[in-house]
Every structure is written in C-alpha cells, then in structure tokens.
Design a protein around this motif. Structure first.
Motif, PDB file in Angstrom:
ATOM      1  N   ILE A 222       0.855  -1.105  -0.035  1.00 17.70           N
ATOM      2  CA  ILE A 222      -0.036  -0.021   0.070  1.00 17.70           C
ATOM      3  C   ILE A 222       0.738   1.479  -0.013  1.00 17.70           C
ATOM      4  CG2 ILE A 222      -1.805   1.469   1.113  1.00 17.70           C
ATOM      5  CD1 ILE A 222      -2.654  -1.425   2.473  1.00 17.70           C
ATOM      6  N   ASP A 223       2.047   1.154   0.854  1.00 13.99           N
ATOM      7  CA  ASP A 223       2.643   2.327   1.029  1.00 13.99           C
ATOM      8  C   ASP A 223       3.738   2.555  -0.171  1.00 13.99           C
ATOM      9  OD1 ASP A 223       1.408   2.733   3.204  1.00 13.99           O
ATOM     10  OD2 ASP A 223       3.169   1.821   4.518  1.00 13.99           O
ATOM     11  N   ARG A 224       4.446   1.533  -0.701  1.00 14.14           N
ATOM     12  CA  ARG A 224       5.213   1.477  -1.539  1.00 14.14           C
ATOM     13  C   ARG A 224       4.940   1.395  -2.936  1.00 14.14           C
ATOM     14  NH1 ARG A 224      10.298   0.366   0.991  1.00 14.14           N
ATOM     15  NH2 ARG A 224      11.219   1.146  -0.918  1.00 14.14           N
ATOM     16  N   CYS A 225       3.712   1.141  -3.295  1.00 13.89           N
ATOM     17  CA  CYS A 225       3.537   0.688  -4.691  1.00 13.89           C
ATOM     18  C   CYS A 225       2.317   1.672  -5.102  1.00 13.89           C
ATOM     19  CB  CYS A 225       3.003  -0.545  -4.623  1.00 13.89           C
ATOM     20  SG  CYS A 225       4.181  -1.847  -4.241  1.00 13.89           S
ATOM     21  N   GLU A 226       1.974   1.911  -6.418  1.00 15.01           N
ATOM     22  CA  GLU A 226       1.208   2.656  -7.067  1.00 15.01           C
ATOM     23  C   GLU A 226      -0.222   2.307  -7.176  1.00 15.01           C
ATOM     24  OE1 GLU A 226       2.877   4.680 -10.314  1.00 15.01           O
ATOM     25  OE2 GLU A 226       4.540   5.486  -9.500  1.00 15.01           O
ATOM     26  N   SER A 227      -0.318   0.864  -7.793  1.00 12.16           N
ATOM     27  CA  SER A 227      -1.485   0.388  -8.175  1.00 12.16           C
ATOM     28  C   SER A 227      -2.399   0.203  -6.733  1.00 12.16           C
ATOM     29  CB  SER A 227      -1.160  -1.269  -8.579  1.00 12.16           C
ATOM     30  OG  SER A 227      -2.381  -1.724  -8.786  1.00 12.16           O
ATOM     31  N   PRO A 228      -3.585   0.459  -7.005  1.00 12.63           N
ATOM     32  CA  PRO A 228      -4.674   0.241  -5.627  1.00 12.63           C
ATOM     33  C   PRO A 228      -4.979  -0.969  -5.522  1.00 12.63           C
ATOM     34  CG  PRO A 228      -5.828   1.029  -7.600  1.00 12.63           C
ATOM     35  CD  PRO A 228      -4.370   0.935  -7.973  1.00 12.63           C
ATOM     36  N   ASP A 229      -4.776  -2.135  -6.672  1.00 19.65           N
ATOM     37  CA  ASP A 229      -5.178  -3.190  -6.267  1.00 19.65           C
ATOM     38  C   ASP A 229      -4.311  -4.198  -5.683  1.00 19.65           C
ATOM     39  OD1 ASP A 229      -7.705  -3.629  -8.181  1.00 19.65           O
ATOM     40  OD2 ASP A 229      -6.485  -2.305  -9.610  1.00 19.65           O
ATOM     41  N   LEU A 230      -4.863  -4.653  -4.621  1.00 20.71           N
ATOM     42  CA  LEU A 230      -4.188  -5.736  -3.614  1.00 20.71           C
ATOM     43  C   LEU A 230      -4.855  -7.175  -3.850  1.00 20.71           C
ATOM     44  CD1 LEU A 230      -2.777  -4.949  -0.114  1.00 20.71           C
ATOM     45  CD2 LEU A 230      -3.820  -7.310  -0.643  1.00 20.71           C
ATOM     46  N   MET A 231      -4.079  -8.100  -4.232  1.00 19.63           N
ATOM     47  CA  MET A 231      -4.477  -9.293  -4.687  1.00 19.63           C
ATOM     48  C   MET A 231      -3.800 -10.305  -3.449  1.00 19.63           C
ATOM     49  SD  MET A 231      -5.995 -11.651  -6.548  1.00 19.63           S
ATOM     50  CE  MET A 231      -6.421 -10.911  -7.926  1.00 19.63           C
ATOM     51  N   LEU A 232      -4.657 -10.858  -2.402  1.00 19.92           N
ATOM     52  CA  LEU A 232      -4.287 -11.840  -1.562  1.00 19.92           C
ATOM     53  C   LEU A 232      -4.383 -13.230  -2.096  1.00 19.92           C
ATOM     54  CD1 LEU A 232      -3.575 -12.440   1.417  1.00 19.92           C
ATOM     55  CD2 LEU A 232      -5.797 -12.553   1.976  1.00 19.92           C
ATOM     56  N   LEU A 332     -10.167 -14.746 -12.743  1.00 21.18           N
ATOM     57  CA  LEU A 332      -9.954 -13.851 -13.732  1.00 21.18           C
ATOM     58  C   LEU A 332     -11.130 -13.714 -14.654  1.00 21.18           C
ATOM     59  CD1 LEU A 332      -6.071 -14.785 -14.630  1.00 21.18           C
ATOM     60  CD2 LEU A 332      -7.138 -12.431 -13.844  1.00 21.18           C
ATOM     61  N   ALA A 333     -11.852 -14.874 -14.811  1.00 18.78           N
ATOM     62  CA  ALA A 333     -12.804 -15.003 -15.657  1.00 18.78           C
ATOM     63  C   ALA A 333     -13.985 -14.069 -15.034  1.00 18.78           C
ATOM     64  CB  ALA A 333     -13.184 -16.461 -16.141  1.00 18.78           C
ATOM     65  N   ARG A 334     -14.271 -14.318 -13.938  1.00 14.41           N
ATOM     66  CA  ARG A 334     -15.428 -13.617 -13.112  1.00 14.41           C
ATOM     67  C   ARG A 334     -14.989 -12.154 -12.947  1.00 14.41           C
ATOM     68  NH1 ARG A 334     -17.355 -16.380  -8.097  1.00 14.41           N
ATOM     69  NH2 ARG A 334     -19.021 -14.787  -8.453  1.00 14.41           N
ATOM     70  N   HIS A 335     -13.713 -11.631 -12.475  1.00  9.59           N
ATOM     71  CA  HIS A 335     -13.461 -10.348 -11.829  1.00  9.59           C
ATOM     72  C   HIS A 335     -12.331  -9.497 -12.766  1.00  9.59           C
ATOM     73  CE1 HIS A 335     -16.045 -11.927  -8.503  1.00  9.59           C
ATOM     74  NE2 HIS A 335     -15.155 -13.011  -8.143  1.00  9.59           N
ATOM     75  N   PHE A 336     -11.894 -10.055 -13.895  1.00 11.48           N
ATOM     76  CA  PHE A 336     -10.940  -9.123 -14.289  1.00 11.48           C
ATOM     77  C   PHE A 336     -11.525  -7.603 -14.426  1.00 11.48           C
ATOM     78  CE2 PHE A 336      -8.849  -7.288 -18.185  1.00 11.48           C
ATOM     79  CZ  PHE A 336      -7.720  -7.416 -17.600  1.00 11.48           C
ATOM     80  N   ASP A 337     -12.577  -7.631 -14.876  1.00 12.02           N
ATOM     81  CA  ASP A 337     -13.108  -6.171 -15.277  1.00 12.02           C
ATOM     82  C   ASP A 337     -13.125  -5.464 -14.013  1.00 12.02           C
ATOM     83  OD1 ASP A 337     -13.272  -6.919 -18.122  1.00 12.02           O
ATOM     84  OD2 ASP A 337     -15.222  -7.230 -17.826  1.00 12.02           O
ATOM     85  N   ALA A 338     -13.058  -5.974 -12.833  1.00 13.27           N
ATOM     86  CA  ALA A 338     -13.130  -5.184 -11.568  1.00 13.27           C
ATOM     87  C   ALA A 338     -11.911  -4.686 -11.127  1.00 13.27           C
ATOM     88  CB  ALA A 338     -13.512  -6.148 -10.470  1.00 13.27           C
ATOM     89  N   LEU A 339     -10.605  -4.941 -11.496  1.00 15.68           N
ATOM     90  CA  LEU A 339      -9.495  -4.639 -11.363  1.00 15.68           C
ATOM     91  C   LEU A 339      -9.311  -3.067 -11.894  1.00 15.68           C
ATOM     92  CD1 LEU A 339      -7.041  -7.648 -12.552  1.00 15.68           C
ATOM     93  CD2 LEU A 339      -7.558  -6.903 -10.159  1.00 15.68           C
ATOM     94  N   GLY A 340      -8.988  -2.358 -10.805  1.00 16.20           N
ATOM     95  CA  GLY A 340      -8.782  -0.964 -10.983  1.00 16.20           C
ATOM     96  C   GLY A 340     -10.116  -0.148 -10.722  1.00 16.20           C
ATOM     97  N   GLN A 341     -11.239  -0.778 -10.575  1.00 14.79           N
ATOM     98  CA  GLN A 341     -12.402  -0.229 -10.505  1.00 14.79           C
ATOM     99  C   GLN A 341     -13.211  -0.444  -9.142  1.00 14.79           C
ATOM    100  OE1 GLN A 341     -13.704   1.435 -12.780  1.00 14.79           O
ATOM    101  NE2 GLN A 341     -11.900   1.107 -13.998  1.00 14.79           N
ATOM    102  N   ARG A 342     -12.989  -1.910  -8.388  1.00 12.20           N
ATOM    103  CA  ARG A 342     -13.884  -1.960  -7.306  1.00 12.20           C
ATOM    104  C   ARG A 342     -13.243  -3.196  -6.721  1.00 12.20           C
ATOM    105  NH1 ARG A 342     -16.654  -3.971 -11.283  1.00 12.20           N
ATOM    106  NH2 ARG A 342     -17.487  -6.097 -11.169  1.00 12.20           N
ATOM    107  N   SER A 343     -13.124  -3.301  -5.333  1.00 13.69           N
ATOM    108  CA  SER A 343     -12.803  -4.478  -4.670  1.00 13.69           C
ATOM    109  C   SER A 343     -13.729  -5.706  -4.804  1.00 13.69           C
ATOM    110  CB  SER A 343     -13.007  -4.136  -3.156  1.00 13.69           C
ATOM    111  OG  SER A 343     -11.884  -3.164  -2.470  1.00 13.69           O
ATOM    112  N   THR A 344     -13.096  -6.780  -4.845  1.00 13.50           N
ATOM    113  CA  THR A 344     -14.144  -8.011  -4.940  1.00 13.50           C
ATOM    114  C   THR A 344     -14.041  -8.815  -3.564  1.00 13.50           C
ATOM    115  OG1 THR A 344     -12.095  -9.343  -5.920  1.00 13.50           O
ATOM    116  CG2 THR A 344     -13.613  -8.069  -7.555  1.00 13.50           C
TER     117      THR A 344
END
Length: 387
Positions: A222-232, A332-344
C-alpha cells in the motif's frame, strides 16, 4: 526492456500480490502465479510474501530478472523458476528416509514419533530445543535458494518491488526485508519455525517465521506501490464448517487461527481507512483507497488438512498446483473487469468481527487530518492489544 509493473496497453491491469505462508500448500500459490504470469493482461508491481509465500515471491522475481538479462521472455522465465523450485521440493519426498524426514521438518512437520498426539514424545519435545536436537541447523531450503535465486538481481531491479517478512524474536515485531536487505538469510528467517530451527541471525538480530507477526505484510504494497489493487493469495482457511475434535484436528485449527490473526488486523485497518476516505473524513497525499481481491482454493484447498503442509509428496504438490491454476483462471474469468474499479472482497463480512470503535472527532472543516488520524490509529491498536 518492458517493465512488468507498467501497463503497456489499455487492456492491462496492474496488481500487487500478497502471498501467505503455508508450507507445501504454497504449491497452490505457485499455480496461481503461473496462471497470472501466463495471462498477459496482468502486470505485477509488488510482491509481499511470508514463509512459503516469501519463497514464491523471490522465485518469481529472480526468474523474471534473469529472463530480462538473458533477452528471454521474462514471464516465461519466472514461470520456469517457480517450476524448478517446486520440482525440487517435490523431489525431496522421493529421497531416502533421512532426507525425507528433514524435508518434512522444513515446513514445520515432525517425524511420526514426535507427533503432537504422542504424549511421551511430546513431553520429550519440551525438553529439547533445535539447539540440541538440530545443532548443525540442517535445512535443505538454504542450498536450494542459494543455487536458484539471484538476490543481487532482485535488489537492483526496477521491474518489481519484493518484500519478505520475518518476526523479530526479542520484540515480536514484524520486520520487512526489501531491496539490498533481501538476502537468502531474510528468506530463511521468514520460514524459520522456532521449534525446529535456530533463530536466523541478521546483523546481530534474531528472527523467526514471519507468520507469527504478519502473514503476509500488506503495508508495503500500500505504502510503496502505486497500484490500488491488492491481490491476496490465501492458504489458511478463514472458516471450517466442521468443529475439530481430535487432538490433531484441534492443533491444525489453532495453527490456522494463529497464522490468520495478523491478516484480520490488517484487513480491519484497510476497511477503516477506505471507509473514512469514502466519507471524506480523511485527507492526505499518502492516503488511497485500496481495492482488495482474494484468490483461495475454497473446497479444493480445504480438502487438504493443515497437517499436509508438512508433506513433500509429489502427487499432492502437483494437485495443489493445478488447483491454484484453476482458481486463478476462475477468478480472472469472473473478476478481471473489476481490477482498477472496485474491490471483489467484502472485508466486513469475511474479516471483521462485531466490535465497533468510536472514530476520532473531525476537525472544523469536517476532515480528520492525516497526523491526527495516525495517532488515533496507533492508540486504537494499542488499546485492542491490551484488551
């Protein structure tokens, strides 16, 4: 050379990966990473791993860097690097009796005669520490990492940001290694189970497995990276439908709860900050809304009890790899479009309890200034810890 953490076309999405530890169940993470690397719509910026997650992180980054240097496809090289690491781990299970036992101990397992269900041997285990029972500190992981991982290349790369977490023995605090501090010793520290191996010494300080303090560390992503998408990539189940009854089942579940505890705390912090940002109550240049995603094995991973984390059986490792590939492809098939847009991920449903804390009073303009918020947050967690 193309940078992996830069989306090269509008169809690409950049994500940061948080990789849990979980012994041989890390083969599931291997499958997830293989599928993500094979999908050229996905770019990676940051990797944070603990224990087996740390091994996966450095294997991916090392392969990627070596591929770039050799003028090869770096994504293919990263996949090959992961396959070599896990291929050797699987081969440990087919070695002679002594090597197989040592290999199982690597992931926190114990020989049959030292199993927790054996009352006599459990008593003996309390009398001997690894400083007596394993005085040579034998660990096959070290030789594997020294041979396969180019830590110098990882330290100098601008393609990926890699973080590995360990637990500082004297204070219990999480320590994050990155850049030039990310060495073979740092990964060994991240995977050091204290009842089996001597604490790993780095610059005069001693460290144990990172899972005791943070599994995995989300803050650097979160602190050191620019992308807001965090994948656990989650290996320890949040929920078990069946109540454990045997001593082995109880111990398995206790271990799962222990190694998930820090994750729940971190998720609580993310949810709180996201909520304050959404309400306009938090302002600051370093505050950003974090989009949280998760890939886990669900029923496929829960079919393997926690005790199998100690197994180096090649068939199990292959099945976990395939389950990871399938889970990533499904996600990826279900949620790829959510990346950059919203949490899943619904953090409140999956990670939070029913407790509620009063928020700090806003300033006259209705916002909570960043410095005041940080002070309040520090007091909050101190109070929670002492509760």
């Amino acid at each position: 050379m193309p940078r992996m953490n830069v989306a090269l076309n509008p169809g690409m999405r950049t994500v940061n990966l948080a990789l849990q530890g979980g012994g041989s169940h890390g083969a599931f993470t291997w499958g997830v990473l293989d599928a993500l690397l094979a999908d050229e719509r996905i770019a990676l910026e940051g990797l944070s791993g603990t224990s087996a997650g740390a091994v996966n992180a450095v294997a991916l980054a090392s392969g990627y860097c070596k591929g770039l240097a050799a003028g090869q496809d770096p994504r293919r090289a990263a996949r090959d690097s992961l396959a070599r690491i896990w291929g050797e781990i699987a081969a440990w299970g087919s070695l002679g009796a002594l090597q197989e036992r040592v290999a199982a101990m690597l992931w926190g397992g114990l020989p049959t005669e030292l199993a927790p269900t054996n009352i006599i041997s459990n008593t003996l285990r309390g009398l001997f520490s690894p400083y007596q029972s394993n005085p040579l500190d034998i660990n096959p992981l070290r030789r594997l990492l020294e041979r396969e991982i180019d830590f110098e290349a990882i330290a100098h790369t601008h393609q990926l940001k890699v973080f590995v977490s360990a637990t500082h023995v004297r204070t219990g605090k999480a320590v994050i290694f990155g850049g030039r501090q990310l060495t073979v010793e740092a990964v060994m520290a991240s995977a050091c189970l204290p009842m089996l191996f001597k604490a790993v010494e780095i610059d005069g300080e001693h460290y144990w497995d990172g899972g005791y303090s943070v599994n995995p560390a989300l803050a650097p992503l979160i602190d050191r990276c620019e992308s807001p998408d965090l994948m656990l990539v989650q290996l320890n189940p949040l929920r078990r439908d069946r109540i454990p009854q045997s001593s082995g089942e109880i111990l398995d579940r206790v271990n799962e709860l222990t190694f998930n505890a820090s994750l729940l705390t971190q998720m609580r912090s993310i949810d709180l900050i996201n909520d304050l940002l959404a309400k306009g109550a938090l302002q600051g240049a370093y505050c950003k809304n974090v989009l949280v995603h998760r890939i886990d094995g669900g029923p496929a991973l829960q079919a393997w009890p926690a005790s199998t984390k100690t197994s180096t059986d090649g068939v199990m490792i292959r099945k976990l790899f395939e389950a990871g590939q399938a889970s990533a492809a499904h996600w990826l098939a279900r949620h790829f479009d959510a990346l950059g847009q919203r949490s899943t991920v619904d953090i409140r449903r999956d990670y939070l309890d029913d407790t509620r804390q009063d928020l700090p009073s806003p300033s006259p303009d209705g916002s909570i200034r960043e410095r005041g918020f940080r002070s309040w947050l520090a007091r909050l967690f101190k109070r929670s810890k002492n509760a």
